[in-house]
Write an enzyme that holds these catalytic residues in place. Structure first.
Site, PDB file in Angstrom:
ATOM      1  NE  ARG A   1      -3.601   0.121   2.539  1.00 50.98           N
ATOM      2  CZ  ARG A   1      -4.014  -0.524   3.625  1.00 50.98           C
ATOM      3  NH1 ARG A   1      -3.542  -0.182   4.824  1.00 50.98           N
ATOM      4  NH2 ARG A   1      -4.871  -1.518   3.542  1.00 50.98           N
TER       5      ARG A   1
ATOM      6  NE  ARG B   1      -8.020  -0.797  16.334  1.00 51.31           N
ATOM      7  CZ  ARG B   1      -8.214  -0.964  15.027  1.00 51.31           C
ATOM      8  NH1 ARG B   1      -7.232  -0.829  14.187  1.00 51.31           N
ATOM      9  NH2 ARG B   1      -9.401  -1.259  14.546  1.00 51.31           N
ATOM     10  CE  LYS B   2      -8.946   1.929  10.377  1.00 47.79           C
ATOM     11  NZ  LYS B   2      -9.441   1.327   9.127  1.00 47.79           N
TER      12      LYS B   2
ATOM     13  N   GLY C   1     -17.197  -5.960   2.590  1.00 46.28           N
ATOM     14  CA  GLY C   1     -17.304  -7.405   2.718  1.00 46.28           C
ATOM     15  C   GLY C   1     -17.556  -7.916   4.115  1.00 46.28           C
TER      16      GLY C   1
ATOM     17  CB  CYS D   1     -12.486  -1.650   4.466  1.00 45.00           C
ATOM     18  SG  CYS D   1     -11.525  -2.350   5.824  1.00 45.00           S
ATOM     19  N   GLY D   2     -15.300  -0.522   3.229  1.00 38.78           N
ATOM     20  CA  GLY D   2     -15.999   0.090   2.105  1.00 38.78           C
ATOM     21  C   GLY D   2     -16.951   1.208   2.501  1.00 38.78           C
TER      22      GLY D   2
END
Length: 528
Positions: A82, A192-193, A450, A455-456
């Protein structure tokens, strides 16, 4: 006081204040605290020779992500990288290098545009990584700290610098924030992110970020109001809230570092599902949180008069534009051409073709959008029609259908072991069928994800779809949960659950009814 001195003054990441008991860290936190994945950079050639099967679990699944390298259990031996593309900007020479990388992977190779204006390369081998990282550095690209518990790619207005409606060009701000976060004193071990974004236009919706800066006035001066705490997860979803602080553009990089330094020091490392920054804000209380962040900012070098209290009002007032099509830039006689990349999936042939279009018609620059599309910029207006006649636009049209135009999708179970359905291929098939059945008065934003990790971004869609399982004729089958009502306009709303589990085989019929009843669609056959 220098940044390094300030870090020492406030304590290392994860260390408790003197006189307090050490928290009981999770297994993951122990692995992170024992080794920083950035230190693997010098060993990539060695790791490639060893082979991925010989790596311990922490190296393979945790530490490599600090370099942007992802092991994918669904495709063992084939890794993902990424990148970081601040503000979604990339040059043709950089994209050409990436096209060559994907091309060398053969049938395994592909690239995805992400919802953070970024690119992910798939199908790479571990032995590819050392030369790839050197190649990226030569052309000014990096994948550093693009995954796991790190500050992710920083997003901004994809039309920055060319947008007739923009309040401010976000590119130099975003680049400055990335520079300080990836610099020698940036964070290395967040709980965390962490997502950061800078708005520059009236339609720059960014409230799904942990930290967002929105254009705002204070006493007639244009600056930014600070929004904090936005995130999506399997457990909880929140839009960012006003921190109550106004900053000038030049203050944003150091303030961002202060927010992340504070989070690195104070965030929860004992319960991963409660470790996003919103939980820290709630634990401290908004006023106390703001005071602690400002104190950290002062310790890093901010002046005593920097930052003023603010009511959180801002200039972002409408939903994001559909950028596909031909539109005039603020520069006379120039335009941008937005191309729809269905579900953001690119192969090497498409990458090479985009390079050719950017060089042949524009200034050699491309922009990626959060809706997973691509823009060719600085196209002379008199050449736009010739660009529209190029063969690539048969695949990536500038005038997509009203459902495909606003479709966003995560990777799906073809590459992700958490996904319950093949999101991209399912979305393409279902939307194509619906566009054959229906006439819609306007485009409808639909987000596909999904699994519950979202994430989407299904909660941002007018229609959101999340992978699930359902029982059909006595068998468990692939299905989706359906969410309705997401809005990114002046009164933002998260979508709410409408249907718990719709088998994929029934999805076209269910969505057809929803589009007719909720979005003014009419059936082409004239039936009710």
């Amino acid at each position: 006081m220098s940044v390094s001195e300030a870090a020492a003054f406030h304590g290392a990441a994860g260390e408790p204040p003197l006189g307090t008991a050490a928290p009981r860290l999770t297994k993951l936190e122990l692995a992170k605290s024992s080794f920083c994945g950035l230190d693997l950079a010098s060993r990539l050639d060695e790791l490639g020779r060893m082979g991925w099967e010989s790596l311990d679990e922490a190296t393979l699944t945790i530490h490599l992500k600090w370099l942007g390298i992802f092991f994918r259990p669904v495709t063992p031996g084939r890794f993902m990288v990424r990148l970081r593309l601040p503000n979604g900007v990339i040059r043709a020479d950089q994209l050409e290098v990436l096209a060559e990388v994907v091309d060398r992977c053969g049938d395994h190779g592909s690239a995805d545009i992400t919802t953070r204006q970024n690119l992910q390369l798939r199908g790479l081998l571990l032995e590819d990584m050392a030369p790839l990282m050197e190649c990226l550095e030569r052309v000014g690209l990096t994948s550093r700290q693009s995954g796991h518990d790190n500050p992710r790619n920083i997003t901004g207005n994809p039309l920055a610098g060319i947008d007739p409606d923009e309040f401010v060009d976000t590119r130099p701000i975003v680049e400055a924030i990335q520079a300080i976060l990836l610099g020698p004193d940036g964070p290395r071990n967040l709980p965390r992110k962490f997502n950061v974004a800078v708005a520059g236009a009236p339609d720059s919706f960014l409230l799904h970020n942990d930290l967002a800066f929105l254009p705002a006035f204070y006493k007639g001066e244009l600056g930014f109001t600070v929004m904090v705490g936005g995130f999506f997860s399997a457990q909880r979803n929140e839009l960012a809230i006003p921190l109550g602080l106004w900053l000038r553009a030049e203050q944003l990089p150091l303030f961002t570092l202060a927010v992340l330094r504070h989070y690195e020091r104070s965030g929860d490392r004992t319960t991963r599902t409660r470790s996003r920054v919103m939980y820290l804000i709630e634990a401290l209380g908004l006023d106390a949180y703001r005071a602690e962040v400002v104190e950290t900012w002062r310790a890093l070098g901010a002046g005593p008069g920097d930052g003023v209290l603010h009511d959180g009002s801002h200039l972002v007032s409408r939903a994001p534009r559909d950028l596909c099509g031909v539109y005039p830039q603020k520069q006379p006689e120039l335009c941008w051409v937005g191309l729809n990349v269905p579900m953001g999936r690119l192969d090497s042939a498409a990458l090479y073709a985009l390079v050719g279009l950017a060089r042949g018609y524009g200034n050699g620059e491309l922009r990626f959008t959060e809706s997973q599309n691509v823009l060719i910029v600085d196209v002379p207006s008199q050449r736009a029609q010739a660009l529209l006649a190029e063969p690539l636009l048969q695949r990536f049209p500038s005038d997509p259908g009203p459902l495909v135009a606003e479709a966003v999708s995560c990777t799906g179970n073809h590459y992700c072991g958490l996904a319950l359905i093949p999101t991209k291929s399912t979305a393409l098939a279902v939307l194509a069928e619906l566009e054959q059945r229906l006439v819609l008065p306007e485009s409808v934003r639909n987000h596909w994800t999904g699994c519950p990790n979202a994430c989407g971004q299904p909660y941002m869609g007018q229609i959101g779809l999340m992978g699930a399982k359902a029982r059909q004729d006595g068998q468990m089958v692939e299905a989706v949960k359906i969410f309705l009502g997401g809005s990114m306009a002046d009164d933002p709303q998260l979508a709410v659950l409408h249907e718990k589990a719709v088998p994929l085989s029934e999805l076209p019929d269910v969505l057809e009814t929803l589009l007719v009843e909720h979005f003014g669609a009419s059936r082409r056959n004239g039936s009710a």
